[in-house]
Design a protein around this motif. Structure first.
Motif, mmCIF file in Angstrom:
data_model
loop_
_atom_site.group_PDB
_atom_site.id
_atom_site.type_symbol
_atom_site.label_atom_id
_atom_site.label_comp_id
_atom_site.label_asym_id
_atom_site.label_seq_id
_atom_site.Cartn_x
_atom_site.Cartn_y
_atom_site.Cartn_z
ATOM 1 N N SER A 137 -2.107 1.650 -13.206
ATOM 2 C CA SER A 137 -2.870 0.413 -13.000
ATOM 3 C C SER A 137 -2.051 -0.814 -13.393
ATOM 4 O O SER A 137 -2.144 -1.857 -12.752
ATOM 5 N N TRP A 138 -1.219 -0.673 -14.424
ATOM 6 C CA TRP A 138 -0.367 -1.787 -14.847
ATOM 7 C C TRP A 138 0.619 -2.149 -13.749
ATOM 8 O O TRP A 138 0.793 -3.324 -13.403
ATOM 9 N N LEU A 139 1.254 -1.147 -13.155
ATOM 10 C CA LEU A 139 2.238 -1.399 -12.108
ATOM 11 C C LEU A 139 1.585 -2.041 -10.890
ATOM 12 O O LEU A 139 2.096 -3.015 -10.336
ATOM 13 N N LEU A 140 0.441 -1.527 -10.478
ATOM 14 C CA LEU A 140 -0.217 -2.054 -9.291
ATOM 15 C C LEU A 140 -0.785 -3.451 -9.504
ATOM 16 O O LEU A 140 -1.028 -4.178 -8.543
ATOM 17 N N SER A 141 -0.973 -3.848 -10.756
ATOM 18 C CA SER A 141 -1.508 -5.186 -11.024
ATOM 19 C C SER A 141 -0.427 -6.262 -11.025
ATOM 20 O O SER A 141 -0.737 -7.448 -11.052
ATOM 21 N N ARG A 142 0.818 -5.879 -10.994
ATOM 22 C CA ARG A 142 1.925 -6.826 -11.034
ATOM 23 C C ARG A 142 2.239 -7.363 -9.649
ATOM 24 O O ARG A 142 2.274 -6.610 -8.672
ATOM 25 N N GLU B 277 0.813 -1.212 0.000
ATOM 26 C CA GLU B 277 0.000 0.000 0.000
ATOM 27 C C GLU B 277 0.853 1.270 0.000
ATOM 28 O O GLU B 277 0.406 2.322 -0.436
ATOM 29 N N ARG B 278 2.100 1.161 0.440
ATOM 30 C CA ARG B 278 2.989 2.335 0.440
ATOM 31 C C ARG B 278 3.443 2.702 -0.959
ATOM 32 O O ARG B 278 3.973 3.790 -1.172
ATOM 33 N N LEU B 279 3.221 1.816 -1.932
ATOM 34 C CA LEU B 279 3.598 2.116 -3.315
ATOM 35 C C LEU B 279 2.543 2.982 -4.013
ATOM 36 O O LEU B 279 2.851 3.640 -4.983
ATOM 37 N N TYR B 280 1.339 3.027 -3.515
ATOM 38 C CA TYR B 280 0.264 3.753 -4.189
ATOM 39 C C TYR B 280 0.597 5.224 -4.452
ATOM 40 O O TYR B 280 0.411 5.693 -5.569
ATOM 41 N N PRO B 281 1.102 5.989 -3.473
ATOM 42 C CA PRO B 281 1.422 7.394 -3.770
ATOM 43 C C PRO B 281 2.494 7.541 -4.853
ATOM 44 O O PRO B 281 2.447 8.472 -5.655
ATOM 45 N N ILE B 282 3.444 6.620 -4.877
ATOM 46 C CA ILE B 282 4.485 6.669 -5.900
ATOM 47 C C ILE B 282 3.896 6.337 -7.264
ATOM 48 O O ILE B 282 4.168 7.007 -8.255
ATOM 49 N N ALA B 283 3.071 5.308 -7.314
ATOM 50 C CA ALA B 283 2.480 4.881 -8.582
ATOM 51 C C ALA B 283 1.534 5.932 -9.143
ATOM 52 O O ALA B 283 1.357 6.021 -10.356
ATOM 53 N N GLU B 284 0.911 6.755 -8.291
ATOM 54 C CA GLU B 284 -0.023 7.769 -8.765
ATOM 55 C C GLU B 284 0.655 8.853 -9.588
ATOM 56 O O GLU B 284 -0.004 9.587 -10.314
ATOM 57 N N VAL B 285 1.984 8.967 -9.493
ATOM 58 C CA VAL B 285 2.721 9.935 -10.297
ATOM 59 C C VAL B 285 2.697 9.527 -11.772
ATOM 60 O O VAL B 285 2.792 10.363 -12.660
ATOM 61 N N LEU B 286 2.535 8.249 -12.025
ATOM 62 C CA LEU B 286 2.543 7.724 -13.386
ATOM 63 C C LEU B 286 1.243 8.048 -14.102
ATOM 64 O O LEU B 286 0.246 8.416 -13.494
#
Length: 87
Positions: A26-31, A11-20
């Motif tokens: 969505s691709w990154l979070l699905s991996r 869950e700590r990756l969500y703020p980082i992934a939102e920059v994309l």
């Protein structure tokens, strides 16, 4: 991403992934293995830049060596985190 994966804190990756961009987010979070996914994507981007002539051979080699070292560190962390502890 590697630290978050090893600590089992996705869950700590969500703020980082939102920059994309939304598609990449969505691709990154699905991996399942996000650090490896990020490294593979970086290698693909660097390869495209080199192919398009936007990155010199020396810069490409420098970046690729660093990405290879990060990939090795990621693989070592995965092995350590998933290796069964002897009794």
């Amino acid at each position: 991403a590697l630290k978050m994966q090893c600590r089992n804190e996705p869950e700590r990756l969500y703020p980082i992934a939102e920059v994309l961009l939304p598609r990449a987010h969505s691709w990154l979070l699905s991996r399942p293995h996000r650090p490896g996914t990020v490294l593979l994507r970086l290698r693909a981007v660097v390869g495209e830049l080199r192919k398009d002539g936007l990155l010199s051979s020396d810069a490409f080699k420098f970046i690729e060596e660093r990405l290879a070292k990060l990939s090795a560190a990621d693989a070592a962390c995965v092995r350590l985190a998933t290796f069964p502890v002897p009794p």
